[in-house]
Design a protein around this motif. Structure first.
Motif, PDB file in Angstrom:
ATOM      1  N   PRO A 244      39.424  26.563  29.612  1.00 16.83           N
ATOM      2  CA  PRO A 244      38.498  27.432  30.368  1.00 16.83           C
ATOM      3  C   PRO A 244      38.410  27.019  31.832  1.00 16.83           C
ATOM      4  N   TRP A 245      38.442  25.704  32.091  1.00 21.21           N
ATOM      5  CA  TRP A 245      38.357  25.243  33.481  1.00 21.21           C
ATOM      6  C   TRP A 245      39.601  25.653  34.255  1.00 21.21           C
ATOM      7  N   SER A 246      40.784  25.501  33.652  1.00 22.15           N
ATOM      8  CA  SER A 246      42.019  25.834  34.368  1.00 22.15           C
ATOM      9  C   SER A 246      42.107  27.329  34.644  1.00 22.15           C
ATOM     10  N   ILE A 247      41.625  28.156  33.707  1.00 23.21           N
ATOM     11  CA  ILE A 247      41.620  29.602  33.921  1.00 23.21           C
ATOM     12  C   ILE A 247      40.726  29.963  35.105  1.00 23.21           C
ATOM     13  N   ALA A 248      39.544  29.341  35.148  1.00 29.91           N
ATOM     14  CA  ALA A 248      38.610  29.609  36.246  1.00 29.91           C
ATOM     15  C   ALA A 248      39.181  29.121  37.574  1.00 29.91           C
ATOM     16  N   TRP A 249      39.854  27.954  37.553  1.00 32.09           N
ATOM     17  CA  TRP A 249      40.412  27.398  38.792  1.00 32.09           C
ATOM     18  C   TRP A 249      41.557  28.265  39.310  1.00 32.09           C
ATOM     19  N   MET A 250      42.432  28.741  38.426  1.00 30.92           N
ATOM     20  CA  MET A 250      43.520  29.613  38.857  1.00 30.92           C
ATOM     21  C   MET A 250      42.964  30.896  39.466  1.00 30.92           C
ATOM     22  N   ALA A 251      41.926  31.449  38.847  1.00 28.80           N
ATOM     23  CA  ALA A 251      41.324  32.675  39.372  1.00 28.80           C
ATOM     24  C   ALA A 251      40.708  32.431  40.745  1.00 28.80           C
ATOM     25  N   LYS A 252      40.084  31.284  40.908  1.00 30.38           N
ATOM     26  CA  LYS A 252      39.456  30.946  42.193  1.00 30.38           C
ATOM     27  C   LYS A 252      40.512  30.798  43.280  1.00 30.38           C
ATOM     28  N   GLN A 253      41.618  30.134  42.969  1.00 29.23           N
ATOM     29  CA  GLN A 253      42.685  29.939  43.949  1.00 29.23           C
ATOM     30  C   GLN A 253      43.380  31.256  44.293  1.00 29.23           C
ATOM     31  N   GLN A 254      43.582  32.100  43.286  1.00 29.25           N
ATOM     32  CA  GLN A 254      44.205  33.392  43.549  1.00 29.25           C
ATOM     33  C   GLN A 254      43.289  34.273  44.398  1.00 29.25           C
ATOM     34  N   LYS A 255      41.988  34.183  44.155  1.00 32.80           N
ATOM     35  CA  LYS A 255      41.034  34.945  44.957  1.00 32.80           C
ATOM     36  C   LYS A 255      41.049  34.468  46.408  1.00 32.80           C
ATOM     37  N   LEU A 256      41.208  33.152  46.599  1.00 40.24           N
ATOM     38  CA  LEU A 256      41.298  32.612  47.957  1.00 40.24           C
ATOM     39  C   LEU A 256      42.531  33.168  48.667  1.00 40.24           C
ATOM     40  N   ALA A 257      43.653  33.221  47.957  1.00 43.61           N
ATOM     41  CA  ALA A 257      44.883  33.751  48.548  1.00 43.61           C
ATOM     42  C   ALA A 257      44.709  35.215  48.938  1.00 43.61           C
ATOM     43  N   THR A 258      44.065  35.988  48.082  1.00 48.67           N
ATOM     44  CA  THR A 258      43.830  37.401  48.372  1.00 48.67           C
ATOM     45  C   THR A 258      42.924  37.556  49.578  1.00 48.67           C
ATOM     46  N   TYR A 259      41.875  36.760  49.638  1.00 51.02           N
ATOM     47  CA  TYR A 259      40.928  36.843  50.751  1.00 51.02           C
ATOM     48  C   TYR A 259      41.615  36.520  52.083  1.00 51.02           C
ATOM     49  N   LEU A 260      42.479  35.525  52.078  1.00 46.08           N
ATOM     50  CA  LEU A 260      43.153  35.110  53.310  1.00 46.08           C
ATOM     51  C   LEU A 260      44.385  35.949  53.618  1.00 46.08           C
ATOM     52  N   GLY A 261      44.809  36.763  52.653  1.00 51.33           N
ATOM     53  CA  GLY A 261      45.989  37.587  52.866  1.00 51.33           C
ATOM     54  C   GLY A 261      47.287  36.818  52.752  1.00 51.33           C
ATOM     55  N   GLY A 262      47.289  35.795  51.908  1.00 47.54           N
ATOM     56  CA  GLY A 262      48.479  34.965  51.747  1.00 47.54           C
ATOM     57  C   GLY A 262      49.119  35.109  50.386  1.00 47.54           C
ATOM     58  N   SER A 263      50.272  34.477  50.216  1.00 47.82           N
ATOM     59  CA  SER A 263      50.942  34.466  48.919  1.00 47.82           C
ATOM     60  C   SER A 263      50.305  33.413  48.015  1.00 47.82           C
ATOM     61  N   PHE A 264      50.501  33.575  46.722  1.00 47.71           N
ATOM     62  CA  PHE A 264      49.910  32.652  45.746  1.00 47.71           C
ATOM     63  C   PHE A 264      51.012  32.078  44.865  1.00 47.71           C
ATOM     64  N   HIS A 265      50.986  30.766  44.670  1.00 49.60           N
ATOM     65  CA  HIS A 265      51.978  30.080  43.857  1.00 49.60           C
ATOM     66  C   HIS A 265      51.285  29.052  42.965  1.00 49.60           C
ATOM     67  N   VAL A 266      51.907  28.746  41.849  1.00 53.16           N
ATOM     68  CA  VAL A 266      51.388  27.737  40.929  1.00 53.16           C
ATOM     69  C   VAL A 266      52.458  26.671  40.725  1.00 53.16           C
TER      70      VAL A 266
END
Length: 298
Positions: A244-266
């Protein structure tokens, strides 16, 4: 265990504004600055820097109190740390734009650098970055600073820091040591994590976290400091185990990428210090920002 008082450290000690900082500049080519997270040290980036040095000028430095830099009584701010990045580049005679990489809390500093000094920014990569939507302070900062300094002094004078320093690092940083670590580097680890000013600097930076999150939020909302038109990436670390923590963290990081207008990688498998677990893959993602036409399968 012998101390390394007579072993020459890598890099050099430079006078940067009012601070004496430990700085490394290696390689030749487009400039990349690697900024460590909370209590980060130069050697955390060793393997990643090694992959970049063949075709990049790679800059690393320890913030005051960390690594081999002298301590400072100043409480860190986003503006102050962004200015420090610029001042380090100036001290090295690197006046052109640079790609700047920020790990964890240094994501605040790197974004601040891009907003405050857009003419010096060629690209930005946030590695498992701190991200706050609506930061709130629960306790007065001045009270927390007093308590942090007292706690750090107590751990030092009672010998607990010297006893538990390297053990604490192993608990907080679950990544394996850099593969190229020499005995000298391991000795630096033992020495640095036992320095009283190192613990104090780490606790003060932690206390300053909320204020810096608020400061960055204000910069984001200011029409005077938009992000420049640069390539940027948000890179998240994933251990490979879904929780559950990793799912929430990935969503948070992807949201940051969207907000900044950048690409997202894992990067996976990787712990929070992904520059240690996946140095080559991270270097390839950084290289994409310095060579926009490059296409790597990372």
């Amino acid at each position: 265990m012998p101390e390394l008082f007579h072993v020459k450290p890598p890099g050099e000690i430079l006078q940067v504004d009012e601070s004496r900082l430990h700085v490394l500049a290696e390689g030749d080519g487009p400039v990349v600055v690697l900024c460590g997270g909370l209590a980060g040290n130069w050697f955390d980036w060793d393997d990643c820097a090694r992959h970049l040095q063949s075709d990049h000028t790679v800059v690393r430095f320890d913030r005051p109190g960390f690594g081999l830099s002298e301590p400072s009584s100043d409480v860190p701010t986003v503006r102050g740390e962004a200015q420090r990045i610029r001042d380090v580049l100036d001290a090295l005679g690197l006046s052109g734009p640079a790609v700047v990489v920020g790990h964890s809390i240094a994501g605040f500093y790197v974004e601040g650098f891009a907003r405050l000094f857009p003419e010096r920014s060629a690209g930005m990569l946030l590695l498992d970055s701190s991200a706050e939507k609506e930061p709130k302070r629960l306790f007065p900062r001045d009270l927390l600073l007093i308590a942090s300094r007292a706690a750090a002094a107590s751990f030092s004078t009672t010998g607990l820091q010297r006893l538990l320093g390297t053990t604490t690092r192993k608990i907080l940083n679950q990544s394996v040591p850099p593969s190229g670590s020499s005995e000298a580097t391991l000795e630096w680890v033992r020495k640095i994590y036992r320095e009283p000013h190192y613990l104090e600097a780490a606790m003060i930076e932690y206390v300053a976290y909320t204020d810096m999150a608020l400061e960055l939020t204000a910069l984001r909302r200011s029409s005077k400091h938009p992000l420049p038109d640069i390539d940027l990436s948000v890179v998240a670390a994933h251990t490979g185990h879904t929780t559950p923590w990793s799912i929430a963290w990935m969503a948070k990081q992807q949201k940051l990428a969207t907000y900044l207008g950048g690409s997202f990688h894992v990067l996976r498998p990787a712990h929070h210090h992904a520059m240690i677990d996946q140095p080559e893959e991270l270097a390839n993602l950084i290289r994409r920002l310095t060579q926009p036409n490059r296409r790597d399968d990372t």
